[in-house]
Design an enzyme around this catalytic site. Structure first.
Site, PDB file in Angstrom:
ATOM      1  N   GLY A   1     -46.224  33.296 -65.046  1.00 24.57           N
ATOM      2  CA  GLY A   1     -47.332  34.183 -65.416  1.00 24.57           C
ATOM      3  C   GLY A   1     -48.575  33.362 -65.680  1.00 24.57           C
ATOM      4  O   GLY A   1     -48.678  32.214 -65.236  1.00 24.57           O
ATOM      5  N   GLY A   2     -49.494  33.942 -66.454  1.00 24.59           N
ATOM      6  CA  GLY A   2     -50.760  33.265 -66.739  1.00 24.59           C
ATOM      7  C   GLY A   2     -50.763  32.626 -68.118  1.00 24.59           C
ATOM      8  O   GLY A   2     -49.704  32.398 -68.732  1.00 24.59           O
ATOM      9  N   ASP A   3     -51.964  32.376 -68.619  1.00 21.25           N
ATOM     10  CA  ASP A   3     -52.094  31.726 -69.926  1.00 21.25           C
ATOM     11  C   ASP A   3     -51.556  32.620 -71.048  1.00 21.25           C
ATOM     12  O   ASP A   3     -51.040  32.122 -72.051  1.00 21.25           O
ATOM     13  CB  ASP A   3     -53.565  31.379 -70.198  1.00 21.25           C
TER      14      ASP A   3
ATOM     15  N   GLU B   1     -40.174  43.192 -70.153  1.00 22.76           N
ATOM     16  CA  GLU B   1     -40.345  44.645 -70.014  1.00 22.76           C
ATOM     17  C   GLU B   1     -41.553  45.145 -70.785  1.00 22.76           C
ATOM     18  O   GLU B   1     -41.979  46.267 -70.630  1.00 22.76           O
ATOM     19  CB  GLU B   1     -39.081  45.353 -70.504  1.00 22.76           C
TER      20      GLU B   1
ATOM     21  N   GLU C   1     -56.179  36.027 -75.440  1.00 22.75           N
ATOM     22  CA  GLU C   1     -55.759  37.116 -76.323  1.00 22.75           C
ATOM     23  C   GLU C   1     -56.803  37.240 -77.423  1.00 22.75           C
ATOM     24  O   GLU C   1     -57.386  36.237 -77.835  1.00 22.75           O
ATOM     25  CB  GLU C   1     -54.400  36.809 -76.984  1.00 22.75           C
TER      26      GLU C   1
ATOM     27  N   ARG D   1     -61.168  41.005 -62.809  1.00 19.28           N
ATOM     28  CA  ARG D   1     -61.720  41.671 -64.005  1.00 19.28           C
ATOM     29  C   ARG D   1     -62.623  40.723 -64.799  1.00 19.28           C
ATOM     30  O   ARG D   1     -63.586  41.155 -65.430  1.00 19.28           O
ATOM     31  CB  ARG D   1     -60.590  42.219 -64.886  1.00 19.28           C
TER      32      ARG D   1
ATOM     33  N   ASN E   1     -43.328  37.368 -66.146  1.00 19.94           N
ATOM     34  CA  ASN E   1     -44.184  38.524 -66.457  1.00 19.94           C
ATOM     35  C   ASN E   1     -44.499  39.227 -65.132  1.00 19.94           C
ATOM     36  O   ASN E   1     -45.247  38.708 -64.314  1.00 19.94           O
ATOM     37  CB  ASN E   1     -45.488  38.049 -67.119  1.00 19.94           C
TER      38      ASN E   1
HETATM   39  C1  LIG Z   1     -72.485  31.939 -62.362  1.00 23.69           C
HETATM   40  C2  LIG Z   1     -71.216  31.207 -62.374  1.00 23.69           C
HETATM   41  C3  LIG Z   1     -70.614  31.146 -63.726  1.00 23.69           C
HETATM   42  C4  LIG Z   1     -69.277  30.482 -63.722  1.00 23.69           C
HETATM   43  C5  LIG Z   1     -68.814  30.135 -65.096  1.00 23.69           C
HETATM   44  C6  LIG Z   1     -67.482  29.575 -65.038  1.00 23.69           C
HETATM   45  C7  LIG Z   1     -66.977  29.083 -66.347  1.00 23.69           C
HETATM   46  C8  LIG Z   1     -65.505  29.247 -66.346  1.00 23.69           C
HETATM   47  C9  LIG Z   1     -64.855  28.594 -67.504  1.00 23.69           C
HETATM   48  C10 LIG Z   1     -63.461  29.121 -67.594  1.00 23.69           C
HETATM   49  C11 LIG Z   1     -62.766  28.640 -68.802  1.00 23.69           C
HETATM   50  C12 LIG Z   1     -61.416  29.219 -68.842  1.00 23.69           C
HETATM   51  C13 LIG Z   1     -60.725  28.920 -70.106  1.00 23.69           C
HETATM   52  C14 LIG Z   1     -59.373  29.583 -70.072  1.00 23.69           C
HETATM   53  C15 LIG Z   1     -59.116  30.709 -70.614  1.00 23.69           C
HETATM   54  C16 LIG Z   1     -57.795  31.405 -70.394  1.00 23.69           C
HETATM   55  O1  LIG Z   1     -56.862  30.958 -71.328  1.00 23.69           O
HETATM   56  C17 LIG Z   1     -58.000  32.899 -70.521  1.00 23.69           C
HETATM   57  C18 LIG Z   1     -56.692  33.655 -70.267  1.00 23.69           C
HETATM   58  O2  LIG Z   1     -56.185  33.387 -68.988  1.00 23.69           O
HETATM   59  P1  LIG Z   1     -55.120  34.344 -68.252  1.00 23.69           P
HETATM   60  O3  LIG Z   1     -54.058  34.707 -69.236  1.00 23.69           O
HETATM   61  O4  LIG Z   1     -54.560  33.533 -67.110  1.00 23.69           O
HETATM   62  O5  LIG Z   1     -55.839  35.558 -67.820  1.00 23.69           O
HETATM   63  N1  LIG Z   1     -58.972  33.345 -69.542  1.00 23.69           N
HETATM   64  C19 LIG Z   1     -60.176  33.806 -69.887  1.00 23.69           C
HETATM   65  O6  LIG Z   1     -60.483  33.986 -71.029  1.00 23.69           O
HETATM   66  C20 LIG Z   1     -61.121  34.158 -68.745  1.00 23.69           C
HETATM   67  C21 LIG Z   1     -62.414  33.428 -68.849  1.00 23.69           C
HETATM   68  C22 LIG Z   1     -63.210  33.750 -67.611  1.00 23.69           C
HETATM   69  C23 LIG Z   1     -64.643  33.432 -67.768  1.00 23.69           C
HETATM   70  C24 LIG Z   1     -65.456  33.836 -66.589  1.00 23.69           C
HETATM   71  N1  LIG Z   2     -43.612  43.279 -69.001  1.00 26.38           N
HETATM   72  C1  LIG Z   2     -44.828  43.251 -69.495  1.00 26.38           C
HETATM   73  N2  LIG Z   2     -45.589  44.377 -69.542  1.00 26.38           N
HETATM   74  C2  LIG Z   2     -46.861  44.336 -69.997  1.00 26.38           C
HETATM   75  N3  LIG Z   2     -47.469  43.231 -70.490  1.00 26.38           N
HETATM   76  C3  LIG Z   2     -46.750  42.088 -70.472  1.00 26.38           C
HETATM   77  C4  LIG Z   2     -45.417  42.037 -69.983  1.00 26.38           C
HETATM   78  N4  LIG Z   2     -44.970  40.767 -70.097  1.00 26.38           N
HETATM   79  C5  LIG Z   2     -45.979  40.047 -70.650  1.00 26.38           C
HETATM   80  N5  LIG Z   2     -47.041  40.832 -70.870  1.00 26.38           N
HETATM   81  C6  LIG Z   2     -48.376  40.471 -71.426  1.00 26.38           C
HETATM   82  O1  LIG Z   2     -49.291  40.420 -70.344  1.00 26.38           O
HETATM   83  C7  LIG Z   2     -50.439  39.704 -70.771  1.00 26.38           C
HETATM   84  C8  LIG Z   2     -51.083  38.946 -69.642  1.00 26.38           C
HETATM   85  O2  LIG Z   2     -50.177  38.090 -69.093  1.00 26.38           O
HETATM   86  P1  LIG Z   2     -50.511  36.859 -68.174  1.00 26.38           P
HETATM   87  O3  LIG Z   2     -49.217  36.450 -67.574  1.00 26.38           O
HETATM   88  O4  LIG Z   2     -51.253  35.863 -68.928  1.00 26.38           O
HETATM   89  O5  LIG Z   2     -51.419  37.463 -67.016  1.00 26.38           O
HETATM   90  P2  LIG Z   2     -52.997  37.343 -66.776  1.00 26.38           P
HETATM   91  O6  LIG Z   2     -53.260  35.907 -66.469  1.00 26.38           O
HETATM   92  O7  LIG Z   2     -53.253  38.234 -65.614  1.00 26.38           O
HETATM   93  O8  LIG Z   2     -53.693  37.758 -68.034  1.00 26.38           O
HETATM   94  C9  LIG Z   2     -49.975  38.799 -71.886  1.00 26.38           C
HETATM   95  O9  LIG Z   2     -50.660  39.190 -73.048  1.00 26.38           O
HETATM   96  C10 LIG Z   2     -48.493  39.099 -72.032  1.00 26.38           C
HETATM   97  O10 LIG Z   2     -48.128  39.140 -73.396  1.00 26.38           O
END
Ligand SMILES: CCCCCCCCCCCCC/C=C/[C@@H](O)[C@H](COP(=O)(O)O)NC(=O)CCCCC
Ligand SMILES: Nc1ncnc2c1ncn2[C@@H]1O[C@H](COP(=O)(O)OP(=O)(O)O)[C@@H](O)[C@H]1O
Ligand SMILES: [Ca+2]
Length: 473
Positions: free
Chosen positions: A123-125, A99, A435, A238, A66
């Site tokens: 990529g990420g989750d 893409e 998501e 973010r 990604n």
């Molecule tokens: C004052 C200090 C407060 C700190 C609180 C910290 C608690 C953090 C717990 C985080 C749990 C994360 C669980 C994971 C979620 C991810 O799957 C999801 C998507 O990740 P990605 O695709 O890599 O972006 N992330 C989130 O939903 C973000 C949660 C952030 C919360 C601050």
């Molecule tokens: N080429 C692409 N353009 C835009 N979005 C994409 C692309 N490939 C994957 N994605 C989407 O991007 C989102 C975030 O991806 P992820 O890799 O988890 O990054 P982040 O951890 O920053 O959220 C997912 O929902 C995924 O479906």
């Protein structure tokens, strides 16, 4: 090491894995030379034979990158840190740079997967979630299982998934490897590690919505996600901006949660021990699963108990269901530190309405070793499934056909029943591994060890220090 090979023609280089710091692995190399030609070839043959025996190591991988995840460094990370290691290990990788969103998922629905030993996502989750959906949905289609049926016995996927962390939270990688480091993850893939993982299916009535392996969160984490989407340009930051704003708005949501406890599992969410590599509790669940599958293969039906439902009604700041600890750099022990990767259960955490200060105290505990459940307004249960119905579900059900569940009207409706309670937003949304879900009334069920990762769980720090069994590749 070319010069050495020229000076000493009977030389060979061995690459191996070394544990350098907590959970971090690095690839090291050592060059041997030998003056006796026969002995030299014996050594080469011995290494060759040893490597041939490592049949669990992948030879062909399908890789999805990604380019927009996290800090948009997915391609760079793969090219600089991962591809050279794969090539040194003799792994052939077919690489697809996505893409558009869901490109990887859709590709997996029809791709010819026969020649691959695994699928890797960079990529990420969210990106992991795409690959997870692609593989699980494909598996159910191929084995004729109706995944819209919430009680269907899903077919397990044998294709292992590797995660090269390049996202914002990277929780799934962190909670299964112990660190979000691309080189470490690449080495786990090369060595052919295998970690089974529980997967939660989420349904609305008889319609499949999504699968989740990390956080299924309503209230706080749903609102953080919703608020973060418009600031995607900020990258991982973010979530901090949105988290701060969400904390200040301090919403609570009314509804009812019903669940069945996971009675057969050996652990509890308040255990002081955590899930580590080769975990005893997860191995016991593996045994039970095998027995169950054997009984089914003999024609007997496995009957799930349908009694012992517990229902809790109230106003909640957050409702979180996690089938793993959800450890990540923001919270090194995670949302539920004692949750297990592969025991077939999820921890259901209910944070009831509380003051802003109390909620802050609860949140801050996630960043230290202190117990985040030790508050009178926090409850945690180990469950095999749960259902959530928002209080205003009836209205929502009727309106959903006109404006969509996530329509503005529904989300910002004023709670007239409780003008003074602070819950001026009627419904939140569900955050499903980062998501959003299109429904608020949902049911979730844990599927024990539905998928496998190229990982080995969190290595015991003591084991890492004592024996440092470096692996050759
Ligand atoms: C004052 C200090 C407060 C700190 C609180 C910290 C608690 C953090 C717990 C985080 C749990 C994360 C669980 C994971 C979620 C991810 O799957 C999801 C998507 O990740 P990605 O695709 O890599 O972006 N992330 C989130 O939903 C973000 C949660 C952030 C919360 C601050
Ligand atoms: N080429 C692409 N353009 C835009 N979005 C994409 C692309 N490939 C994957 N994605 C989407 O991007 C989102 C975030 O991806 P992820 O890799 O988890 O990054 P982040 O951890 O920053 O959220 C997912 O929902 C995924 O479906
Ligand atoms: Ca679990």
């Amino acid at each position: 090491m070319k010069w050495q090979h020229i000076c000493k023609p009977r030389a060979f280089t061995v690459r191996y894995v070394q544990r350098v710091r907590k959970h971090r692995w690095r690839c090291k190399e050592v060059t041997f030379w030998c003056s006796d030609e026969q002995l030299f070839y014996q050594w080469l043959q011995a290494f060759h034979d040893l490597l041939e025996q490592q049949t669990h190591r992948p030879k062909n991988l399908l890789v999805y990158i990604n380019p927009y995840g996290g800090k948009k460094r997915g391609k760079q990370i793969y090219e600089n840190k991962v591809a050279p290691l794969f090539s040194a290990a003799g792994i052939c990788a077919d690489v697809i740079v996505t893409e558009y969103a869901n490109h990887a998922r859709d590709h997996l629905y029809d791709a010819n997967l026969e020649k691959y030993d695994g699928v890797v996502c960079v990529g990420g989750d969210g990106m992991f979630s795409e690959v997870l959906h692609g593989l699980i949905v494909r598996m159910q289609k191929d084995s004729d299982v109706d995944h819209n049926n919430p009680s269907a016995q899903l077919s397990r996927c044998n294709m292992r998934i590797g995660i090269i962390p390049a996202g914002s939270t990277d929780c799934i990688c962190y909670a299964t490897v112990g660190i979000n480091d691309p080189e470490t993850s690449a080495l786990h893939i090369i060595l052919g590690d295998c970690q089974p993982l529980d997967v939660c299916s989420v349904h609305y009535k008889r319609t499949f919505l999504k699968y989740s392996v990390s956080l299924l969160g309503y209230g706080f984490y749903g609102d953080v996600l919703k608020g973060s989407e418009k600031n995607r340009w900020l990258g991982p930051a973010r979530y901090d901006v949105s988290g701060f704003k969400t904390f200040l708005t301090h919403h609570c949501y009314e509804g009812s949660v019903s669940f069945q406890p996971a009675k057969w599992v050996l652990g509890s969410p308040r255990d002081q021990t955590t899930c580590t590599s080769g975990c005893y509790i997860c191995r016991q669940s593996s045994k039970q699963l095998d027995e169950q599958e054997q009984t089914q293969a003999c024609g007997s039906e496995h009957r799930e108990q349908d009694d012992d439902w517990t229902t809790i009604k109230g106003r909640f700041m957050a409702i979180n269901a996690v089938s793993m600890s959800c450890a990540c750099p923001r919270s090194p022990n995670g949302l539920s530190p004692a949750a297990h990767l592969a025991d077939g259960s999820a921890d259901l955490i209910l944070v009831r309405k509380c003051s802003r200060l109390d909620f802050l105290r609860h949140l801050i505990r996630h960043t230290s070793n202190k117990d985040q459940f030790d508050f009178p307004f926090v409850e945690v249960y180990r469950v095999k499934n749960f259902q959530f119905t928002p209080k205003h579900f009836e209205d929502e059900d009727n309106e959903s056909t006109d404006i969509g569940i996530l329509g503005k009207k529904n989300f910002s409706q004023i709670c007239t029943d409780h003008p003074s309670c602070g819950c001026n937003h009627v419904n939140s949304i569900w955050n499903c591994d980062g998501e959003t879900l299109d429904q608020t009334a949902i049911e979730m069920r844990v599927h024990c060890q539905l998928i496998k990762l190229f990982a080995r769980g969190i290595e015991n720090a003591k084991l890492e220090d004592d024996v440092n069994p470096s692996k050759v590749f």
